[in-house]
Design a protein around this motif. Sequence first.
Motif, PDB file in Angstrom:
ATOM      1  N   MET A 233       0.840  -1.185   0.000  1.00 49.10           N
ATOM      2  CA  MET A 233       0.000   0.000   0.000  1.00 49.10           C
ATOM      3  C   MET A 233       0.882   1.245   0.000  1.00 49.10           C
ATOM      4  O   MET A 233       1.856   1.317   0.717  1.00 49.10           O
ATOM      5  CB  MET A 233      -0.924  -0.039   1.211  1.00 49.10           C
ATOM      6  CG  MET A 233      -1.817   1.149   1.329  1.00 49.10           C
ATOM      7  SD  MET A 233      -3.096   0.868   2.554  1.00 49.10           S
ATOM      8  CE  MET A 233      -4.498   1.200   1.552  1.00 49.10           C
ATOM      9  N   ARG A 234       0.523   2.209  -0.790  1.00 48.40           N
ATOM     10  CA  ARG A 234       1.274   3.459  -0.885  1.00 48.40           C
ATOM     11  C   ARG A 234       0.854   4.430   0.210  1.00 48.40           C
ATOM     12  O   ARG A 234      -0.319   4.494   0.562  1.00 48.40           O
ATOM     13  CB  ARG A 234       1.006   4.132  -2.228  1.00 48.40           C
ATOM     14  CG  ARG A 234       1.527   3.386  -3.407  1.00 48.40           C
ATOM     15  CD  ARG A 234       1.078   4.105  -4.648  1.00 48.40           C
ATOM     16  NE  ARG A 234       1.943   3.822  -5.755  1.00 48.40           N
ATOM     17  CZ  ARG A 234       1.872   4.434  -6.918  1.00 48.40           C
ATOM     18  NH1 ARG A 234       0.971   5.368  -7.125  1.00 48.40           N
ATOM     19  NH2 ARG A 234       2.686   4.132  -7.892  1.00 48.40           N
ATOM     20  N   PRO A 235       1.825   5.213   0.713  1.00 50.09           N
ATOM     21  CA  PRO A 235       1.446   6.250   1.695  1.00 50.09           C
ATOM     22  C   PRO A 235       0.474   7.253   1.079  1.00 50.09           C
ATOM     23  O   PRO A 235       0.523   7.515  -0.129  1.00 50.09           O
ATOM     24  CB  PRO A 235       2.774   6.929   2.021  1.00 50.09           C
ATOM     25  CG  PRO A 235       3.835   6.005   1.564  1.00 50.09           C
ATOM     26  CD  PRO A 235       3.237   5.178   0.467  1.00 50.09           C
ATOM     27  N   GLU A 236      -0.384   7.811   1.916  1.00 48.08           N
ATOM     28  CA  GLU A 236      -1.354   8.796   1.444  1.00 48.08           C
ATOM     29  C   GLU A 236      -0.632   9.976   0.803  1.00 48.08           C
ATOM     30  O   GLU A 236       0.351  10.476   1.336  1.00 48.08           O
ATOM     31  CB  GLU A 236      -2.200   9.289   2.618  1.00 48.08           C
ATOM     32  CG  GLU A 236      -3.327  10.190   2.198  1.00 48.08           C
ATOM     33  CD  GLU A 236      -4.225  10.553   3.360  1.00 48.08           C
ATOM     34  OE1 GLU A 236      -4.819  11.637   3.278  1.00 48.08           O
ATOM     35  OE2 GLU A 236      -4.335   9.775   4.315  1.00 48.08           O
ATOM     36  N   GLY A 237      -1.097  10.390  -0.341  1.00 46.49           N
ATOM     37  CA  GLY A 237      -0.513  11.509  -1.053  1.00 46.49           C
ATOM     38  C   GLY A 237       0.453  11.099  -2.150  1.00 46.49           C
ATOM     39  O   GLY A 237       0.817  11.911  -2.998  1.00 46.49           O
ATOM     40  N   THR A 238       0.869   9.841  -2.163  1.00 43.46           N
ATOM     41  CA  THR A 238       1.841   9.371  -3.152  1.00 43.46           C
ATOM     42  C   THR A 238       1.296   9.479  -4.569  1.00 43.46           C
ATOM     43  O   THR A 238       2.004   9.926  -5.481  1.00 43.46           O
ATOM     44  CB  THR A 238       2.254   7.914  -2.856  1.00 43.46           C
ATOM     45  OG1 THR A 238       2.789   7.849  -1.533  1.00 43.46           O
ATOM     46  CG2 THR A 238       3.272   7.409  -3.843  1.00 43.46           C
ATOM     47  N   ILE A 239       0.057   9.098  -4.761  1.00 41.51           N
ATOM     48  CA  ILE A 239      -0.541   9.146  -6.102  1.00 41.51           C
ATOM     49  C   ILE A 239      -0.622  10.585  -6.595  1.00 41.51           C
ATOM     50  O   ILE A 239      -0.324  10.868  -7.758  1.00 41.51           O
ATOM     51  CB  ILE A 239      -1.923   8.458  -6.105  1.00 41.51           C
ATOM     52  CG1 ILE A 239      -1.747   6.956  -5.880  1.00 41.51           C
ATOM     53  CG2 ILE A 239      -2.671   8.732  -7.407  1.00 41.51           C
ATOM     54  CD1 ILE A 239      -3.029   6.197  -5.660  1.00 41.51           C
ATOM     55  N   GLU A 240      -0.981  11.506  -5.709  1.00 41.16           N
ATOM     56  CA  GLU A 240      -1.063  12.913  -6.091  1.00 41.16           C
ATOM     57  C   GLU A 240       0.296  13.463  -6.499  1.00 41.16           C
ATOM     58  O   GLU A 240       0.406  14.234  -7.463  1.00 41.16           O
ATOM     59  CB  GLU A 240      -1.661  13.752  -4.954  1.00 41.16           C
ATOM     60  CG  GLU A 240      -3.120  13.469  -4.684  1.00 41.16           C
ATOM     61  CD  GLU A 240      -3.363  12.247  -3.793  1.00 41.16           C
ATOM     62  OE1 GLU A 240      -2.390  11.586  -3.372  1.00 41.16           O
ATOM     63  OE2 GLU A 240      -4.535  11.953  -3.533  1.00 41.16           O
ATOM     64  N   VAL A 241       1.339  13.070  -5.775  1.00 40.16           N
ATOM     65  CA  VAL A 241       2.691  13.521  -6.122  1.00 40.16           C
ATOM     66  C   VAL A 241       3.080  12.966  -7.486  1.00 40.16           C
ATOM     67  O   VAL A 241       3.604  13.693  -8.335  1.00 40.16           O
ATOM     68  CB  VAL A 241       3.715  13.107  -5.046  1.00 40.16           C
ATOM     69  CG1 VAL A 241       5.139  13.388  -5.509  1.00 40.16           C
ATOM     70  CG2 VAL A 241       3.431  13.814  -3.729  1.00 40.16           C
ATOM     71  N   GLU A 242       2.804  11.696  -7.730  1.00 34.59           N
ATOM     72  CA  GLU A 242       3.141  11.096  -9.023  1.00 34.59           C
ATOM     73  C   GLU A 242       2.377  11.775 -10.159  1.00 34.59           C
ATOM     74  O   GLU A 242       2.941  12.059 -11.214  1.00 34.59           O
ATOM     75  CB  GLU A 242       2.855   9.600  -9.019  1.00 34.59           C
ATOM     76  CG  GLU A 242       3.265   8.927 -10.299  1.00 34.59           C
ATOM     77  CD  GLU A 242       3.085   7.420 -10.280  1.00 34.59           C
ATOM     78  OE1 GLU A 242       2.700   6.881 -11.328  1.00 34.59           O
ATOM     79  OE2 GLU A 242       3.306   6.795  -9.230  1.00 34.59           O
ATOM     80  N   GLU A 243       1.105  12.063  -9.955  1.00 40.51           N
ATOM     81  CA  GLU A 243       0.317  12.751 -10.982  1.00 40.51           C
ATOM     82  C   GLU A 243       0.862  14.159 -11.244  1.00 40.51           C
ATOM     83  O   GLU A 243       0.915  14.604 -12.391  1.00 40.51           O
ATOM     84  CB  GLU A 243      -1.152  12.816 -10.569  1.00 40.51           C
ATOM     85  CG  GLU A 243      -1.840  11.460 -10.631  1.00 40.51           C
ATOM     86  CD  GLU A 243      -3.247  11.475 -10.057  1.00 40.51           C
ATOM     87  OE1 GLU A 243      -3.685  12.531  -9.520  1.00 40.51           O
ATOM     88  OE2 GLU A 243      -3.906  10.428 -10.133  1.00 40.51           O
TER      89      GLU A 243
END
Length: 90
Positions: free
Chosen positions: A1-11
Amino acid sequence: MRPEGTIEVEETLRATLRDVLGLSPERVAAFDAATPLFGALPELDSMAVAGLLTELEDRLGILIEDDDIDGETLETFGALTRFATDKALQ
């Protein structure tokens, strides 16, 4: 599981690469952790690196010091994503 906010940073990183380097959305969407960047993307020269880092600072609200960046940071999309995530979520 990715830490919260990781997907937003990648985007944000993908959008910044598109905007700063003029890459197509399809090309950037295909990047994975192993995709080579500096030295492999002709668009990512030393001048573009400066613009990319400045734009990441603005978009992610982070401060990037010269000491933070080395050849490995920009070697792959995965390395740059880890760097940006660590800076943004610390």
